[in-house]
Design a protein around this motif. Structure first.
Motif, PDB file in Angstrom:
ATOM      1  N   LYS A 233       4.376 -45.083 -41.725  1.00 40.56           N
ATOM      2  CA  LYS A 233       4.693 -46.175 -42.642  1.00 40.56           C
ATOM      3  C   LYS A 233       5.778 -47.068 -42.049  1.00 40.56           C
ATOM      4  CE  LYS A 233       3.279 -44.207 -47.001  1.00 40.56           C
ATOM      5  NZ  LYS A 233       3.088 -42.796 -46.667  1.00 40.56           N
ATOM      6  N   PRO A 234       5.716 -48.363 -42.322  1.00 39.02           N
ATOM      7  CA  PRO A 234       6.777 -49.249 -41.844  1.00 39.02           C
ATOM      8  C   PRO A 234       8.089 -48.913 -42.533  1.00 39.02           C
ATOM      9  CG  PRO A 234       5.283 -50.429 -43.300  1.00 39.02           C
ATOM     10  CD  PRO A 234       4.693 -49.073 -43.092  1.00 39.02           C
ATOM     11  N   ASN A 235       9.191 -49.167 -41.857  1.00 35.66           N
ATOM     12  CA  ASN A 235      10.496 -48.842 -42.400  1.00 35.66           C
ATOM     13  C   ASN A 235      11.150 -50.104 -42.958  1.00 35.66           C
ATOM     14  OD1 ASN A 235      13.457 -48.429 -42.381  1.00 35.66           O
ATOM     15  ND2 ASN A 235      12.883 -46.417 -41.578  1.00 35.66           N
ATOM     16  N   PRO A 236      11.701 -50.022 -44.175  1.00 38.87           N
ATOM     17  CA  PRO A 236      12.293 -51.215 -44.800  1.00 38.87           C
ATOM     18  C   PRO A 236      13.486 -51.751 -44.019  1.00 38.87           C
ATOM     19  CG  PRO A 236      12.725 -49.224 -46.096  1.00 38.87           C
ATOM     20  CD  PRO A 236      11.737 -48.860 -45.051  1.00 38.87           C
ATOM     21  N   GLN A 237      14.060 -50.933 -43.117  1.00 37.87           N
ATOM     22  CA  GLN A 237      15.214 -51.394 -42.354  1.00 37.87           C
ATOM     23  C   GLN A 237      14.839 -52.438 -41.298  1.00 37.87           C
ATOM     24  OE1 GLN A 237      16.737 -47.807 -40.697  1.00 37.87           O
ATOM     25  NE2 GLN A 237      18.356 -47.646 -42.218  1.00 37.87           N
ATOM     26  N   PHE A 238      13.573 -52.594 -41.047  1.00 44.40           N
ATOM     27  CA  PHE A 238      13.192 -53.522 -39.989  1.00 44.40           C
ATOM     28  C   PHE A 238      13.498 -54.956 -40.373  1.00 44.40           C
ATOM     29  CE2 PHE A 238      10.102 -50.067 -38.817  1.00 44.40           C
ATOM     30  CZ  PHE A 238      10.879 -49.645 -37.759  1.00 44.40           C
ATOM     31  N   HIS A 239      13.933 -55.712 -39.398  1.00 46.35           N
ATOM     32  CA  HIS A 239      14.221 -57.117 -39.565  1.00 46.35           C
ATOM     33  C   HIS A 239      13.009 -57.862 -40.096  1.00 46.35           C
ATOM     34  CE1 HIS A 239      17.808 -59.017 -38.805  1.00 46.35           C
ATOM     35  NE2 HIS A 239      17.857 -59.020 -37.476  1.00 46.35           N
ATOM     36  N   GLU A 240      13.274 -58.869 -40.917  1.00 48.50           N
ATOM     37  CA  GLU A 240      12.141 -59.699 -41.290  1.00 48.50           C
ATOM     38  C   GLU A 240      11.669 -60.431 -40.027  1.00 48.50           C
ATOM     39  OE1 GLU A 240      13.491 -63.194 -43.576  1.00 48.50           O
ATOM     40  OE2 GLU A 240      15.086 -61.830 -44.175  1.00 48.50           O
ATOM     41  N   GLY A 241      10.479 -60.853 -40.053  1.00 51.19           N
ATOM     42  CA  GLY A 241       9.913 -61.380 -38.810  1.00 51.19           C
ATOM     43  C   GLY A 241       8.957 -60.340 -38.257  1.00 51.19           C
ATOM     44  N   HIS A 242       9.300 -59.074 -38.510  1.00 47.50           N
ATOM     45  CA  HIS A 242       8.326 -58.050 -38.176  1.00 47.50           C
ATOM     46  C   HIS A 242       7.373 -57.919 -39.348  1.00 47.50           C
ATOM     47  CE1 HIS A 242       6.335 -54.381 -37.229  1.00 47.50           C
ATOM     48  NE2 HIS A 242       6.655 -53.934 -38.425  1.00 47.50           N
ATOM     49  N   THR A 243       6.131 -58.149 -39.109  1.00 47.46           N
ATOM     50  CA  THR A 243       5.152 -57.944 -40.167  1.00 47.46           C
ATOM     51  C   THR A 243       4.159 -56.908 -39.718  1.00 47.46           C
ATOM     52  OG1 THR A 243       3.645 -59.598 -39.299  1.00 47.46           O
ATOM     53  CG2 THR A 243       5.305 -60.374 -40.860  1.00 47.46           C
ATOM     54  N   ASP A 244       3.554 -56.269 -40.683  1.00 46.66           N
ATOM     55  CA  ASP A 244       2.607 -55.212 -40.363  1.00 46.66           C
ATOM     56  C   ASP A 244       1.361 -55.736 -39.675  1.00 46.66           C
ATOM     57  OD1 ASP A 244       4.172 -53.279 -41.305  1.00 46.66           O
ATOM     58  OD2 ASP A 244       3.283 -53.225 -43.303  1.00 46.66           O
ATOM     59  N   SER A 245       1.151 -57.026 -39.806  1.00 49.99           N
ATOM     60  CA  SER A 245      -0.120 -57.533 -39.292  1.00 49.99           C
ATOM     61  C   SER A 245      -0.084 -57.743 -37.784  1.00 49.99           C
ATOM     62  CB  SER A 245      -0.470 -58.851 -39.994  1.00 49.99           C
ATOM     63  OG  SER A 245       0.598 -59.759 -39.784  1.00 49.99           O
ATOM     64  N   THR A 246       1.093 -57.630 -37.159  1.00 46.35           N
ATOM     65  CA  THR A 246       1.116 -57.721 -35.700  1.00 46.35           C
ATOM     66  C   THR A 246       1.370 -56.342 -35.133  1.00 46.35           C
ATOM     67  OG1 THR A 246       3.466 -57.932 -35.273  1.00 46.35           O
ATOM     68  CG2 THR A 246       2.300 -59.923 -35.990  1.00 46.35           C
ATOM     69  N   ASP A 247       1.091 -56.203 -33.841  1.00 50.35           N
ATOM     70  CA  ASP A 247       1.355 -54.945 -33.173  1.00 50.35           C
ATOM     71  C   ASP A 247       2.615 -55.051 -32.321  1.00 50.35           C
ATOM     72  OD1 ASP A 247       0.245 -52.558 -33.585  1.00 50.35           O
ATOM     73  OD2 ASP A 247      -1.597 -52.951 -32.467  1.00 50.35           O
ATOM     74  N   ALA A 248       3.438 -56.062 -32.630  1.00 51.45           N
ATOM     75  CA  ALA A 248       4.659 -56.248 -31.845  1.00 51.45           C
ATOM     76  C   ALA A 248       5.546 -55.020 -31.979  1.00 51.45           C
ATOM     77  CB  ALA A 248       5.398 -57.475 -32.347  1.00 51.45           C
ATOM     78  N   PRO A 249       6.243 -54.641 -30.907  1.00 50.81           N
ATOM     79  CA  PRO A 249       7.150 -53.505 -31.006  1.00 50.81           C
ATOM     80  C   PRO A 249       8.138 -53.727 -32.134  1.00 50.81           C
ATOM     81  CG  PRO A 249       7.000 -54.269 -28.738  1.00 50.81           C
ATOM     82  CD  PRO A 249       6.269 -55.259 -29.586  1.00 50.81           C
ATOM     83  N   GLN A 250       8.435 -52.661 -32.888  1.00 54.20           N
ATOM     84  CA  GLN A 250       9.311 -52.809 -34.032  1.00 54.20           C
ATOM     85  C   GLN A 250      10.748 -52.857 -33.551  1.00 54.20           C
ATOM     86  OE1 GLN A 250       8.166 -49.637 -36.641  1.00 54.20           O
ATOM     87  NE2 GLN A 250       6.278 -50.693 -37.144  1.00 54.20           N
ATOM     88  N   LYS A 251      11.481 -53.876 -34.023  1.00 53.46           N
ATOM     89  CA  LYS A 251      12.869 -54.039 -33.599  1.00 53.46           C
ATOM     90  C   LYS A 251      13.796 -53.927 -34.790  1.00 53.46           C
ATOM     91  CE  LYS A 251      15.200 -56.393 -30.110  1.00 53.46           C
ATOM     92  NZ  LYS A 251      15.492 -57.232 -29.124  1.00 53.46           N
ATOM     93  N   LEU A 252      14.789 -53.043 -34.679  1.00 54.82           N
ATOM     94  CA  LEU A 252      15.741 -52.869 -35.767  1.00 54.82           C
ATOM     95  C   LEU A 252      16.824 -53.932 -35.687  1.00 54.82           C
ATOM     96  CD1 LEU A 252      16.319 -49.011 -35.634  1.00 54.82           C
ATOM     97  CD2 LEU A 252      15.130 -50.256 -37.431  1.00 54.82           C
ATOM     98  N   SER A 253      17.401 -54.290 -36.858  1.00 58.36           N
ATOM     99  CA  SER A 253      18.585 -55.129 -36.851  1.00 58.36           C
ATOM    100  C   SER A 253      19.717 -54.330 -36.211  1.00 58.36           C
ATOM    101  CB  SER A 253      18.957 -55.514 -38.276  1.00 58.36           C
ATOM    102  OG  SER A 253      19.423 -54.365 -38.960  1.00 58.36           O
ATOM    103  N   LYS A 254      20.786 -55.023 -35.805  1.00 58.30           N
ATOM    104  CA  LYS A 254      21.861 -54.361 -35.068  1.00 58.30           C
ATOM    105  C   LYS A 254      22.499 -53.227 -35.879  1.00 58.30           C
ATOM    106  CE  LYS A 254      25.055 -55.948 -31.548  1.00 58.30           C
ATOM    107  NZ  LYS A 254      25.981 -57.005 -31.171  1.00 58.30           N
ATOM    108  N   SER A 255      22.771 -53.518 -37.154  1.00 65.27           N
ATOM    109  CA  SER A 255      23.428 -52.501 -37.981  1.00 65.27           C
ATOM    110  C   SER A 255      22.490 -51.326 -38.236  1.00 65.27           C
ATOM    111  CB  SER A 255      23.890 -53.113 -39.299  1.00 65.27           C
ATOM    112  OG  SER A 255      22.781 -53.647 -39.994  1.00 65.27           O
ATOM    113  N   ALA A 256      21.226 -51.641 -38.444  1.00 68.05           N
ATOM    114  CA  ALA A 256      20.252 -50.571 -38.669  1.00 68.05           C
ATOM    115  C   ALA A 256      20.098 -49.715 -37.410  1.00 68.05           C
ATOM    116  CB  ALA A 256      18.916 -51.165 -39.082  1.00 68.05           C
ATOM    117  N   ALA A 257      20.124 -50.379 -36.249  1.00 63.88           N
ATOM    118  CA  ALA A 257      19.981 -49.648 -34.983  1.00 63.88           C
ATOM    119  C   ALA A 257      21.157 -48.697 -34.774  1.00 63.88           C
ATOM    120  CB  ALA A 257      19.886 -50.631 -33.819  1.00 63.88           C
ATOM    121  N   GLU A 258      22.356 -49.167 -35.154  1.00 60.20           N
ATOM    122  CA  GLU A 258      23.569 -48.348 -35.008  1.00 60.20           C
ATOM    123  C   GLU A 258      23.498 -47.123 -35.922  1.00 60.20           C
ATOM    124  OE1 GLU A 258      27.377 -47.227 -33.762  1.00 60.20           O
ATOM    125  OE2 GLU A 258      25.831 -48.524 -32.905  1.00 60.20           O
ATOM    126  N   LYS A 259      23.050 -47.352 -37.152  1.00 56.97           N
ATOM    127  CA  LYS A 259      22.922 -46.265 -38.127  1.00 56.97           C
ATOM    128  C   LYS A 259      21.882 -45.255 -37.633  1.00 56.97           C
ATOM    129  CE  LYS A 259      22.027 -45.607 -42.997  1.00 56.97           C
ATOM    130  NZ  LYS A 259      20.925 -46.060 -43.836  1.00 56.97           N
TER     131      LYS A 259
END
Ligand code: DGT
Ligand code: MG
Ligand code: MG
Ligand code: MG
Ligand code: MG
Length: 293
Positions: A233-259
């Motif tokens: 399942k997609p994670n709500p922490q992902f930055h907007e701009g990431h949508t499920d309809s693409t296969d782009a690698p999922q990128k976390l926001s900086k704070s989410a990545a740190e956590k």
């Protein structure tokens, strides 16, 4: 770095980046462990100390490389899985593979004494080779893991029967091999049970199933296994701009990545000897394939 007339040699270095958006499996294997297991008198067919040492080294690797999501070990081999979104070392195959191989080997040698306190290591020292392979889908990745676990089962049933014929049946290796030629699993189970009173099902799980290592969080008993195991399942922490309809690698926001990094660093690394072929293992631990704690 200053320019020099020698700098052109850099152009000889070839890129070896692995295909993006694919699961990277680095499998390492002990070099000449047939000989090594004889030298240190490993128990046949399985030496619990040797397997525990392999697992301890794998835990060390998992701790040092938070990008790894799961590992699976049997005999003298270990497979380590990087999440498909991993961008460590720009996904360069040689850097990923050599880092795993050397980290694993260092731990293996460092921890040897703990598991073999009365048999110090002497040259030639243990070493491992490694390779990286990419798998484009969760299905392919899980089939890879299943392949290794089925291999573990087939080899262990064979080896257990083979060594029982020798150790308890008084056969020599040649006769035991002949005895097992062309036999099915059911025949081997029958030999063990009817001749030696051994129920193969009661053999230690670590021998029958190998070992799986992963970060442990609170287990989810109520997860819908069919969906969770195949499509993370997609994670709500992902930055907007990431949508499920693409296969782009999922990128976390900086704070989410740190956590994320902190949670992973704190997580206990579990070592289990359980079925990883069926959906249950993956369904109960959705963070392994989602890559997000
Ligand atoms: P390689 O990988 O081509 O350098 O050669 P080996 O000798 O490492 O062969 P491989 O990896 O195909 O097979 C693993 C060997 O290690 C095999 O001969 C059995 C041995 N081995 C692994 N774990 C144990 C153990 O727990 N007990 C004993 N007795 N032997 C083991
Ligand atoms: Mg090998
Ligand atoms: Mg080997
Ligand atoms: Mg091997
Ligand atoms: Mg350097």
């Amino acid at each position: 770095m200053a320019n020099s007339k020698y700098e052109y040699v850099r152009a000889f270095e070839q890129p070896d980046c692995l295909l993006p958006n694919t699961w990277i499996v680095v499998r390492i294997d002990g070099r000449g462990f047939h000989k090594l297991s004889a030298k240190y008198e490993f128990g046949k067919p399985n030496d619990r100390r040797a397997l525990d040492l392999m697992n301890a080294a794998a835990v060390g690797v998992m701790k040092e490389l938070p990008d790894l999501v799961v590992g699976y070990g049997v005999s003298d081999e270990y497979s380590f899985v990087f999440h498909k979104d991993c961008v460590l070392f720009e996904r360069r195959a040689s850097k990923l593979t050599t880092t795993i191989v050397s980290t694993f080997t260092s731990y293996y040698v460092h921890l040897w004494q703990t598991y073999f306190p009365s048999t110090p290591l002497s040259p030639p020292l243990p070493s491992f080779d490694g390779r990286a392979v990419v798998y484009p889908s969760v299905r392919n990745l899980r089939d890879y893991m299943s392949w290794r676990q089925v291999d573990c089962h087939i080899n262990n049933l064979y080896n257990t029967t083979f060594w029982t014929l020798i150790q308890q049946g008084g056969m020599d290796a040649k006769d035991a091999e002949k005895e097992l030629q062309g036999t099915l699993s059911s025949d081997k189970n029958e030999i063990l049970f009817s001749r030696f009173g051994i129920n193969y099902n009661n053999e230690p799980e670590i021998f029958k199933k190998g070992s799986v290592v992963f970060r442990e969080y609170e287990i989810n008993p109520l997860v819908d296994q069919s969906s969770a195991s195949v499509a993370p399942k997609p994670n709500p922490q992902f930055h907007e701009g990431h949508t499920d309809s693409t296969d782009a690698p999922q990128k976390l926001s900086k704070s989410a990545a740190e956590k994320d990094r902190k949670t992973k660093a704190k997580a206990k690394i579990a070592v289990e000897h359980i079925d990883i072929i069926k959906d249950d293992f993956w369904g109960r631990r959705p963070w392994i394939l989602s890559g997000q704690p």
